[in-house]
Design a protein around this motif. Structure first.
Motif, PDB file in Angstrom:
ATOM      1  N   ASP A   4       0.694  -0.976  -0.074  1.00  0.00           N
ATOM      2  CA  ASP A   4      -0.005  -0.038  -0.035  1.00  0.00           C
ATOM      3  C   ASP A   4       0.774   1.282   0.049  1.00  0.00           C
ATOM      4  O   ASP A   4       0.383   2.048  -0.736  1.00  0.00           O
ATOM      5  CB  ASP A   4      -1.087   0.123   1.257  1.00  0.00           C
ATOM      6  CG  ASP A   4      -0.430  -0.173   2.565  1.00  0.00           C
ATOM      7  OD1 ASP A   4       0.898  -0.241   2.824  1.00  0.00           O
ATOM      8  OD2 ASP A   4      -0.968   0.007   3.524  1.00  0.00           O
ATOM      9  N   ILE A  13      -1.734   4.567  -7.330  1.00  0.00           N
ATOM     10  CA  ILE A  13      -2.979   4.893  -6.494  1.00  0.00           C
ATOM     11  C   ILE A  13      -2.884   6.077  -5.504  1.00  0.00           C
ATOM     12  O   ILE A  13      -1.644   6.060  -4.882  1.00  0.00           O
ATOM     13  CB  ILE A  13      -3.362   3.461  -5.706  1.00  0.00           C
ATOM     14  CG1 ILE A  13      -3.651   2.522  -6.684  1.00  0.00           C
ATOM     15  CG2 ILE A  13      -4.677   4.195  -4.883  1.00  0.00           C
ATOM     16  CD1 ILE A  13      -4.276   1.179  -6.148  1.00  0.00           C
ATOM     17  N   LEU A  18      -7.077   3.935   0.183  1.00  0.00           N
ATOM     18  CA  LEU A  18      -7.597   3.512  -1.217  1.00  0.00           C
ATOM     19  C   LEU A  18      -6.840   2.330  -1.673  1.00  0.00           C
ATOM     20  O   LEU A  18      -7.313   1.311  -2.039  1.00  0.00           O
ATOM     21  CB  LEU A  18      -7.673   4.405  -2.218  1.00  0.00           C
ATOM     22  CG  LEU A  18      -8.456   4.194  -3.423  1.00  0.00           C
ATOM     23  CD1 LEU A  18      -9.940   3.875  -3.309  1.00  0.00           C
ATOM     24  CD2 LEU A  18      -8.448   5.345  -4.505  1.00  0.00           C
ATOM     25  N   ALA A  19      -5.495   2.376  -1.675  1.00  0.00           N
ATOM     26  CA  ALA A  19      -4.502   1.207  -1.970  1.00  0.00           C
ATOM     27  C   ALA A  19      -5.026  -0.022  -1.128  1.00  0.00           C
ATOM     28  O   ALA A  19      -4.919  -1.132  -1.719  1.00  0.00           O
ATOM     29  CB  ALA A  19      -3.178   1.561  -2.066  1.00  0.00           C
ATOM     30  N   GLU A  21      -7.941  -0.631   0.335  1.00  0.00           N
ATOM     31  CA  GLU A  21      -8.931  -1.358  -0.011  1.00  0.00           C
ATOM     32  C   GLU A  21      -8.850  -2.007  -1.236  1.00  0.00           C
ATOM     33  O   GLU A  21      -9.642  -3.183  -1.321  1.00  0.00           O
ATOM     34  CB  GLU A  21     -10.017  -0.169  -0.337  1.00  0.00           C
ATOM     35  CG  GLU A  21     -10.613   0.421   0.997  1.00  0.00           C
ATOM     36  CD  GLU A  21     -11.585   1.536   0.654  1.00  0.00           C
ATOM     37  OE1 GLU A  21     -11.925   1.867  -0.371  1.00  0.00           O
ATOM     38  OE2 GLU A  21     -11.610   2.606   1.632  1.00  0.00           O
ATOM     39  N   VAL A  22      -8.244  -1.449  -2.340  1.00  0.00           N
ATOM     40  CA  VAL A  22      -8.139  -2.143  -3.580  1.00  0.00           C
ATOM     41  C   VAL A  22      -7.406  -3.661  -3.158  1.00  0.00           C
ATOM     42  O   VAL A  22      -7.802  -4.777  -3.709  1.00  0.00           O
ATOM     43  CB  VAL A  22      -7.285  -1.329  -4.523  1.00  0.00           C
ATOM     44  CG1 VAL A  22      -6.871  -2.286  -5.705  1.00  0.00           C
ATOM     45  CG2 VAL A  22      -8.004  -0.275  -5.132  1.00  0.00           C
ATOM     46  N   GLN A  25      -9.515  -6.269  -1.622  1.00  0.00           N
ATOM     47  CA  GLN A  25     -10.467  -6.625  -2.540  1.00  0.00           C
ATOM     48  C   GLN A  25     -10.012  -8.074  -3.377  1.00  0.00           C
ATOM     49  O   GLN A  25     -10.848  -8.425  -4.224  1.00  0.00           O
ATOM     50  CB  GLN A  25     -11.322  -5.745  -3.354  1.00  0.00           C
ATOM     51  CG  GLN A  25     -12.225  -4.620  -2.550  1.00  0.00           C
ATOM     52  CD  GLN A  25     -12.434  -3.320  -3.389  1.00  0.00           C
ATOM     53  OE1 GLN A  25     -12.231  -3.322  -4.273  1.00  0.00           O
ATOM     54  NE2 GLN A  25     -13.230  -2.391  -2.681  1.00  0.00           N
ATOM     55  N   ARG A  27      -7.646  -7.324  -6.045  1.00  0.00           N
ATOM     56  CA  ARG A  27      -7.250  -6.953  -7.126  1.00  0.00           C
ATOM     57  C   ARG A  27      -6.209  -6.359  -7.650  1.00  0.00           C
ATOM     58  O   ARG A  27      -5.726  -5.700  -8.675  1.00  0.00           O
ATOM     59  CB  ARG A  27      -8.360  -5.464  -7.537  1.00  0.00           C
ATOM     60  CG  ARG A  27      -9.688  -5.851  -7.399  1.00  0.00           C
ATOM     61  CD  ARG A  27     -10.860  -4.447  -7.203  1.00  0.00           C
ATOM     62  NE  ARG A  27     -10.198  -3.422  -7.856  1.00  0.00           N
ATOM     63  CZ  ARG A  27     -10.810  -2.072  -7.797  1.00  0.00           C
ATOM     64  NH1 ARG A  27     -11.926  -1.917  -6.810  1.00  0.00           N
ATOM     65  NH2 ARG A  27     -10.372  -1.143  -8.452  1.00  0.00           N
ATOM     66  N   ILE A  28      -5.251  -6.887  -6.669  1.00  0.00           N
ATOM     67  CA  ILE A  28      -3.833  -7.000  -6.951  1.00  0.00           C
ATOM     68  C   ILE A  28      -3.100  -8.258  -6.893  1.00  0.00           C
ATOM     69  O   ILE A  28      -3.338  -8.836  -5.809  1.00  0.00           O
ATOM     70  CB  ILE A  28      -3.130  -5.675  -5.990  1.00  0.00           C
ATOM     71  CG1 ILE A  28      -3.844  -4.451  -6.105  1.00  0.00           C
ATOM     72  CG2 ILE A  28      -1.750  -5.531  -6.236  1.00  0.00           C
ATOM     73  CD1 ILE A  28      -3.211  -3.430  -5.110  1.00  0.00           C
ATOM     74  N   ILE A  49      -2.467  -4.985 -11.428  1.00  0.00           N
ATOM     75  CA  ILE A  49      -3.504  -4.132 -10.749  1.00  0.00           C
ATOM     76  C   ILE A  49      -4.771  -3.995 -11.735  1.00  0.00           C
ATOM     77  O   ILE A  49      -4.675  -3.397 -12.731  1.00  0.00           O
ATOM     78  CB  ILE A  49      -3.050  -2.973 -10.322  1.00  0.00           C
ATOM     79  CG1 ILE A  49      -1.628  -2.710  -9.748  1.00  0.00           C
ATOM     80  CG2 ILE A  49      -4.119  -2.005  -9.634  1.00  0.00           C
ATOM     81  CD1 ILE A  49      -0.744  -1.409  -9.453  1.00  0.00           C
ATOM     82  N   ARG A  50      -6.022  -4.360 -11.080  1.00  0.00           N
ATOM     83  CA  ARG A  50      -7.116  -4.318 -11.762  1.00  0.00           C
ATOM     84  C   ARG A  50      -7.971  -2.779 -11.370  1.00  0.00           C
ATOM     85  O   ARG A  50      -8.323  -2.749 -10.444  1.00  0.00           O
ATOM     86  CB  ARG A  50      -8.052  -5.317 -11.501  1.00  0.00           C
ATOM     87  CG  ARG A  50      -9.483  -5.272 -12.418  1.00  0.00           C
ATOM     88  CD  ARG A  50     -10.301  -6.279 -12.093  1.00  0.00           C
ATOM     89  NE  ARG A  50     -11.567  -6.340 -12.921  1.00  0.00           N
ATOM     90  CZ  ARG A  50     -11.923  -7.278 -13.682  1.00  0.00           C
ATOM     91  NH1 ARG A  50     -11.042  -8.402 -13.892  1.00  0.00           N
ATOM     92  NH2 ARG A  50     -12.932  -7.134 -14.452  1.00  0.00           N
ATOM     93  N   PHE A  51      -8.199  -2.036 -12.341  1.00  0.00           N
ATOM     94  CA  PHE A  51      -8.421  -0.613 -12.378  1.00  0.00           C
ATOM     95  C   PHE A  51      -9.889  -0.755 -13.022  1.00  0.00           C
ATOM     96  O   PHE A  51     -10.010  -0.306 -14.399  1.00  0.00           O
ATOM     97  CB  PHE A  51      -7.867   0.680 -12.897  1.00  0.00           C
ATOM     98  CG  PHE A  51      -6.627   0.865 -12.051  1.00  0.00           C
ATOM     99  CD1 PHE A  51      -6.503   1.302 -10.992  1.00  0.00           C
ATOM    100  CD2 PHE A  51      -5.143   0.238 -12.720  1.00  0.00           C
ATOM    101  CE1 PHE A  51      -5.218   1.754 -10.146  1.00  0.00           C
ATOM    102  CE2 PHE A  51      -4.153   0.693 -11.941  1.00  0.00           C
ATOM    103  CZ  PHE A  51      -3.998   1.274 -10.805  1.00  0.00           C
TER     104      PHE A  51
END
Length: 86
Positions: A4, A13, A18-19, A21-22, A25, A27-28, A49-51
């Motif tokens: 993060d 990010i 926010l990093a 949270e991502v 989830q 998504r990294i 990383i999925r954005f």
């Protein structure tokens, strides 16, 4: 360095929360393995990383505790960018 913190310092990010949270989830990925916000990253690691509708893969080139905006993009190189399938 924590994942993060790297994402924030490199400005991939904008905010560390926010990093986190991502990452939480799922998504990294670090070198193809799911990563948590507290995962350690090192030079040479590949982050995927999925954005939203975009998947970005970057290679870590350098680690810094802090950096100026104009040098932030020197901390990583983009390996590939692709559109995510829905």
């Amino acid at each position: 360095m924590r994942l993060d913190k790297f994402l924030k310092v490199s400005r991939l990010i904008k905010r560390r929360t926010l990093a986190k949270e991502v990452a939480d989830q799922g998504r990294i990925l670090i070198n193809g393995l799911a990563a948590k916000a507290s995962s350690n990253v090192k030079i040479g690691d590949e982050l995927t990383i999925r954005f939203g509708q975009k998947i970005v893969t970057v290679k870590i080139e350098d680690l810094q505790e802090t950096t100026k905006k104009e040098y932030a993009d020197k901390l990583y190189s983009i390996v590939k960018e692709e559109k995510a399938e829905a």
